[in-house]
Design a protein around this motif. Structure first.
Motif, mmCIF file in Angstrom:
data_model
loop_
_atom_site.group_PDB
_atom_site.id
_atom_site.type_symbol
_atom_site.label_atom_id
_atom_site.label_comp_id
_atom_site.label_asym_id
_atom_site.label_seq_id
_atom_site.Cartn_x
_atom_site.Cartn_y
_atom_site.Cartn_z
ATOM 1 N N LYS A 65 51.417 39.517 48.598
ATOM 2 C CA LYS A 65 52.186 38.644 49.491
ATOM 3 C C LYS A 65 51.286 37.589 50.136
ATOM 4 C CE LYS A 65 54.621 38.682 53.927
ATOM 5 N NZ LYS A 65 55.275 39.497 54.977
ATOM 6 N N LYS A 66 50.113 38.005 50.620
ATOM 7 C CA LYS A 66 49.193 37.061 51.266
ATOM 8 C C LYS A 66 48.689 36.001 50.287
ATOM 9 C CE LYS A 66 47.567 40.132 54.943
ATOM 10 N NZ LYS A 66 46.407 40.892 55.506
ATOM 11 N N GLY A 80 38.379 29.677 47.400
ATOM 12 C CA GLY A 80 38.146 30.960 46.754
ATOM 13 C C GLY A 80 39.030 32.056 47.310
ATOM 14 N N PHE A 81 39.019 33.193 46.648
ATOM 15 C CA PHE A 81 39.830 34.327 47.067
ATOM 16 C C PHE A 81 38.962 35.364 47.769
ATOM 17 C CE2 PHE A 81 42.242 32.820 43.278
ATOM 18 C CZ PHE A 81 43.418 32.484 43.946
ATOM 19 N N LYS A 82 39.376 35.786 48.927
ATOM 20 C CA LYS A 82 38.673 36.851 49.661
ATOM 21 C C LYS A 82 39.251 38.204 49.224
ATOM 22 C CE LYS A 82 36.332 33.810 51.975
ATOM 23 N NZ LYS A 82 36.838 32.608 51.289
ATOM 24 N N ARG A 83 39.163 38.475 47.934
ATOM 25 C CA ARG A 83 39.749 39.697 47.412
ATOM 26 C C ARG A 83 38.887 40.902 47.755
ATOM 27 N NH1 ARG A 83 38.211 41.099 41.595
ATOM 28 N NH2 ARG A 83 36.212 40.050 41.268
ATOM 29 N N ARG A 84 39.508 42.080 47.705
ATOM 30 C CA ARG A 84 38.820 43.329 48.033
ATOM 31 C C ARG A 84 38.727 44.165 46.767
ATOM 32 N NH1 ARG A 84 39.364 44.744 53.389
ATOM 33 N NH2 ARG A 84 37.904 46.406 52.870
ATOM 34 N N ALA A 120 36.877 33.287 42.488
ATOM 35 C CA ALA A 120 36.956 31.831 42.566
ATOM 36 C C ALA A 120 38.274 31.247 42.082
ATOM 37 C CB ALA A 120 35.807 31.201 41.767
ATOM 38 N N SER A 121 38.920 31.893 41.110
ATOM 39 C CA SER A 121 40.033 31.233 40.438
ATOM 40 C C SER A 121 41.133 32.199 40.026
ATOM 41 C CB SER A 121 39.542 30.510 39.170
ATOM 42 O OG SER A 121 38.546 29.569 39.450
ATOM 43 N N VAL A 122 42.306 31.592 39.781
ATOM 44 C CA VAL A 122 43.379 32.299 39.094
ATOM 45 C C VAL A 122 43.037 32.297 37.614
ATOM 46 C CG1 VAL A 122 45.826 32.297 38.506
ATOM 47 C CG2 VAL A 122 45.083 31.569 40.790
ATOM 48 N N LEU A 123 42.984 33.473 37.002
ATOM 49 C CA LEU A 123 42.670 33.575 35.579
ATOM 50 C C LEU A 123 43.933 33.551 34.731
ATOM 51 C CD1 LEU A 123 39.950 36.371 35.758
ATOM 52 C CD2 LEU A 123 39.645 33.885 35.860
ATOM 53 N N TYR A 124 44.984 34.169 35.253
ATOM 54 C CA TYR A 124 46.249 34.219 34.515
ATOM 55 C C TYR A 124 47.387 34.374 35.518
ATOM 56 C CZ TYR A 124 49.987 35.684 31.393
ATOM 57 O OH TYR A 124 51.180 35.766 30.713
ATOM 58 N N GLU A 125 48.540 33.766 35.200
ATOM 59 C CA GLU A 125 49.707 33.873 36.068
ATOM 60 C C GLU A 125 50.954 33.579 35.243
ATOM 61 O OE1 GLU A 125 51.394 31.884 40.255
ATOM 62 O OE2 GLU A 125 49.636 31.050 39.232
ATOM 63 N N THR A 169 47.994 21.602 41.790
ATOM 64 C CA THR A 169 47.666 23.018 41.999
ATOM 65 C C THR A 169 46.178 23.261 41.834
ATOM 66 O OG1 THR A 169 49.830 23.602 41.100
ATOM 67 C CG2 THR A 169 48.227 25.371 41.342
ATOM 68 N N ARG A 170 45.539 23.813 42.851
ATOM 69 C CA ARG A 170 44.121 24.146 42.804
ATOM 70 C C ARG A 170 43.888 25.410 41.965
ATOM 71 N NH1 ARG A 170 40.721 22.706 47.453
ATOM 72 N NH2 ARG A 170 39.829 24.781 47.136
ATOM 73 N N ASN A 171 42.642 25.572 41.524
ATOM 74 C CA ASN A 171 42.272 26.786 40.784
ATOM 75 C C ASN A 171 42.436 28.043 41.619
ATOM 76 O OD1 ASN A 171 41.480 24.904 38.895
ATOM 77 N ND2 ASN A 171 39.558 25.938 38.418
ATOM 78 N N ASP A 172 42.269 27.917 42.933
ATOM 79 C CA ASP A 172 42.325 29.080 43.812
ATOM 80 C C ASP A 172 43.640 29.141 44.593
ATOM 81 O OD1 ASP A 172 41.779 26.885 45.352
ATOM 82 O OD2 ASP A 172 40.118 27.782 46.465
#
Length: 467
Positions: A65-66, A80-84, A120-125, A169-172
């Motif tokens: 959701k975030k 970038g993504f602050k993923r965990r 850093a990026s969306v790889l697939y969506e 649309t940005r990569n992130d």
């Protein structure tokens, strides 16, 4: 409405974890009659030891959701993504975090949404929609290896300025988020279901609900009246709820004989008069005191709070919010949340539902989601709990609060730190089994370390020997 959710490489979960709200045919008869889709459950409970991954599972849904709420403007300031990702294995921490969700949008169409990201990026969506038993592509986006560019593909229903959408649309940033920002109606049914219709609550943070309750009471809304009726019937001794502001409360206390604030202020006023107007007669002094202690309710920037009227043997007494019991306040917050999420189709995530509530209230709240009369929109509740009695058929009517397909577990491998999510149905249990007894006897796993007591004994001996 959530159907299936799969994720991997998130916090303590390293490998693919699969969760489902679909009901096996054999358990669909347990669902009450109504206008529901009986193949989809309205309740799921997650059990397991401390730090076994229960909260992390809910966090995985919330993290998707975030990601969707994050847009181009926010990414400009925080790229970038602050993923965990899973950090207890160097190989996994560098690999993507993946999400797949199968759900019904607010337009009552079934969608499947899939996302894969690194730091850093969306790889697939991709986003797919079902028009019958088969799905069709709305859009697909994949990062080209060795470049920063993407390959896009679209279904026949996608019309509009595709190239313009792609360039903005940005990569992130997720493409679904960018299309929402561009007000592209085709994806709104999916986007709104994954953002505005997912509500997250923590059992220990019930006070976060109070500003909304105060606003409801201030506006004298129908929901406020319904909430007041519920509180009156909850056997908490409350006959009414009102809204106060801190300034008004200060002046009321100051003008109430016998209150410490009154005594203190009167003493200061008398000392002031003795110093500045020693010849003032008693009548003039009384007028002066009345003007000093006159409550002033028209103050700007009021800080509002709740007040509760209790019935007593000698009449009603009003308690300020900070004098009210924690049980009353937590009950009020959860009743308010229930009214809100049951008023429209919602996916409600609650961490430690039983933390501030009596088991009786927990059972009744769960039953609200299981009853089409109180849950006409088929809202869903997914919660974590340590209250294993929810697995049993305790109670006057001896009916189960949770069916076997609504019980899930989390367990963590102490050697690797990897957590696992799995359903009770994995054990091929019968409907008449005592799930609570079996769980406590370790048949399903997902229990705290049974050697904990022995470990404590050794620790105490070590302390005494050192002393």
């Amino acid at each position: 409405m959530l159907l299936d959710f799969t994720f991997s490489n998130f916090k303590c979960f390293s490998t693919d974890q699969q969760f489902s709200m679909r009901r096996p045919k054999v358990d669909q008869d347990n669902q009450a009659d109504g206008q529901w889709n009986k193949s989809v459950s309205t309740v799921a409970a997650i059990f397991g030891g401390n730090a076994s991954g229960k909260t992390s599972f809910l966090d995985a849904i919330e993290s998707l959701k975030k990601l969707l709420l994050r847009n181009n403007r926010q990414a400009e300031y925080d790229s970038g993504f602050k993923r965990r990702s899973f950090l207890l294995g160097s190989r996994r921490s560098e690999e993507p975090t993946d999400y797949f969700i199968d759900f019904v949008g607010i337009d009552n169409r079934r969608y499947q949404y899939q996302v894969s990201i690194n730091n850093a990026s969306v790889l697939y969506e991709s986003l797919r929609v079902f028009t019958s038993q088969r799905s069709s592509n709305i859009f697909e986006r994949e990062l080209n290896e060795g470049s920063d560019g993407y390959k896009f593909s679209y279904g026949s229903a996608f019309s509009g300025h595709r190239k313009a959408f792609e360039k903005m649309t940005r990569n992130d940033v997720l493409y679904l988020s960018a299309l929402h920002d561009a007000r592209y109606d085709l994806v709104e049914g999916a986007y709104q279901a994954l953002t505005n219709r997912i509500k997250v609550y923590q059992g220990w943070a019930f006070a976060n609900e109070f500003p909304r309750i105060i606003q409801l009471l201030d506006n004298e809304s129908d929901t406020a009246q319904a909430l007041s009726d519920i509180m009156e019937q909850a056997h908490l001794g409350i006959s009414a709820m009102t809204v106060e502001n801190e300034m008004a409360r200060f002046f009321r206390n100051m003008s109430t004989p016998g209150h410490p604030a009154y005594d203190h202020m009167k003493g200061l006023a008398e000392a002031l008069l003795d110093e500045t107007s020693p010849d003032m007669n008693p009548e003039e002094r009384q007028v002066f005191f009345e003007e000093v202690f006159e409550p002033s309710l028209e103050k700007n920037n009021e800080v509002k709070t709740l007040a509760f009227t209790h019935r007593g043997a000698e009449g009603d007494v009003t308690f300020e919010q900070d004098a009210e019991s924690r049980g009353t306040l937590s009950g009020l917050a959860f009743f308010s949340v229930a009214l809100k999420v049951l008023s429209e189709q919602t996916l409600c995530l609650v961490d430690e539902l039983d933390m501030s509530l009596h088991p009786k209230y927990v059972r009744e709240l769960v039953r609200l989601f299981r009853d089409p009369t109180t849950n006409p929109h088929q809202s869903q509740l997914i919660f974590t709990s340590h209250d294993v009695t929810l697995m049993s058929n305790m109670g006057i009517d001896e009916t189960r609060v949770l069916d076997r397909d609504q019980i899930w577990f989390t367990s963590k491998d102490s050697a690797t730190g990897e957590a696992e999510l799995f359903p009770l149905t994995e054990f091929s249990v019968r409907k008449d089994e005592n799930y609570m007894r079996n769980y406590l006897n370790g048949i399903y796993g997902a229990l705290p370390d049974p050697q904990f007591h022995d470990t404590f004994v050794r620790a105490i001996r070590t302390i005494h020997s050192c002393g």
